[in-house]
Design a protein around this motif. Structure first.
Motif, short mmCIF file in Angstrom:
data_model
loop_
_atom_site.label_atom_id
_atom_site.label_comp_id
_atom_site.label_asym_id
_atom_site.label_seq_id
_atom_site.Cartn_x
_atom_site.Cartn_y
_atom_site.Cartn_z
N HIS A 91 0.75 -1.23 0.07
CA HIS A 91 -0.02 0.14 0.18
C HIS A 91 0.91 1.19 -0.09
N ASP A 94 -0.14 5.76 -5.85
CA ASP A 94 -1.20 5.63 -5.15
C ASP A 94 -1.63 4.18 -4.87
N ASP A 95 -1.18 3.91 -3.75
CA ASP A 95 -1.60 2.63 -3.08
C ASP A 95 -1.13 1.44 -3.89
N VAL A 96 0.26 1.38 -4.14
CA VAL A 96 0.78 0.14 -5.00
C VAL A 96 1.12 -0.84 -4.01
N LYS A 145 -1.27 4.67 -10.13
CA LYS A 145 -1.74 3.22 -9.73
C LYS A 145 -1.31 2.14 -10.72
#
Length: 292
Positions: free
Chosen positions: A6, A19-21, A205
């Motif tokens: 995240h 973004d939230d990888v 993302k």
């Protein structure tokens, strides 16, 4: 070996670069794919501990490198896109300088790496006289000085001639047999010939993590070949996504990305990896919640 949980990176109040990888990586070559601004370089810089994530964890062999960056710094090699050399130093002197910085005290290691990147015959030439490809190879040699477990290379073949690109591909492919190589690139043929997995990013993302064959498989049935008259081509292009067009006399041979039969006479075609990636981008652009 390397796990991201995240990961978020923001700049200022309104810019989210990553973004939230979440990703889990082991040995092999991983191709990091995405347009400019997709977050590839920012993600690699966080793995290399050059910048800190705003949120999330990056674990190397179970250790959180955000909290303990020294756990990975001696086990990583990094080649940025804009790799500069000291023009007054020879290749040998350049390597000796970086060896001192990395606490590598084995002269044989320097000679071995210069031979591996085919620069041993130019070892005493000033780096200022090197071609772009020779400088990239020198960059790889310095990145490997500490025999890293993870090698990160950002656009390694950008600006290289075809012969240099082939040599570079071969070198990175061989390294991937025993190390984790993370490579960002815009050149699909590079990852097609080397990468075991593709991590595809869009607007920060991670939208896919798949093998090249898996990406191609997903595009089957959505790539078409057709032949249309010159007078009908503009109308066709206005309503479908044309990947490639070649005029021959009074007709145009086209390759089309479309979920259904795009026009009379079109036949299903076997997609290339490049076409599959373009079809995926086209499909995402048609999905409002993903395109936003």
């Amino acid at each position: 070996m390397l796990e991201m949980r995240h990961i978020v990176k923001t700049f200022g109040k309104n810019v989210t670069a990553v973004d939230d990888v979440s990703l889990s990586l082991s040995q092999g070559v991983v191709g990091l794919i995405g347009h400019n601004g997709a977050g590839k370089t920012t993600l690699m810089q966080m793995i290399a501990t050059l910048t800190r994530p705003t949120g999330g964890q990056i674990l190397f062999q179970g250790v959180d490198i955000v909290k303990k960056p020294e756990a990975i710094r001696r086990r990583i090699g990094y080649l940025p896109q804009d790799f500069g050399v000291y023009p007054n130093l020879s290749a040998m002197e350049f390597m000796q300088y970086f060896a001192a910085l990395k606490h590598v005290r084995d002269p044989a290691r320097i000679r071995h790496l210069l031979e591996m990147v085919n620069l041993h015959e130019q070892a005493h030439r000033p780096a200022s006289t090197f071609s772009g490809g020779m400088r990239r190879r020198l960059g790889i040699a310095q990145a490997l000085l500490n025999d890293p477990d993870i090698l990160i290379v950002d656009e390694p073949t950008a600006g290289l001639d075809p012969e240099e690109r082939l040599r570079f591909r071969h070198l990175l492919s061989e390294l991937g047999f025993r190390k984790l190589v993370i490579m960002s690139t815009h050149i699909v043929s590079d990852v097609e010939s080397m990468a075991s997995r593709l991590a595809i990013m869009r607007q920060g993302k991670l939208i896919a993590f798949e093998t090249p064959d898996g990406i191609v498989q997903q595009a089957r049935g959505r790539i078409w070949a057709a032949q249309v008259g010159n007078d009908n081509y503009d109308a066709l292009r206005a309503r479908v996504h044309v990947l490639h067009a070649q005029r021959q006399g009074g007709v145009v041979n086209v390759r089309i990305a479309h979920p259904h039969l795009p026009c009379d006479g079109a036949q299903p075609a076997e997609p290339s990896l490049e076409e599959a990636l373009m079809e995926q981008r086209y499909a995402l652009n048609q999905t409002p919640e993903l395109a936003a």
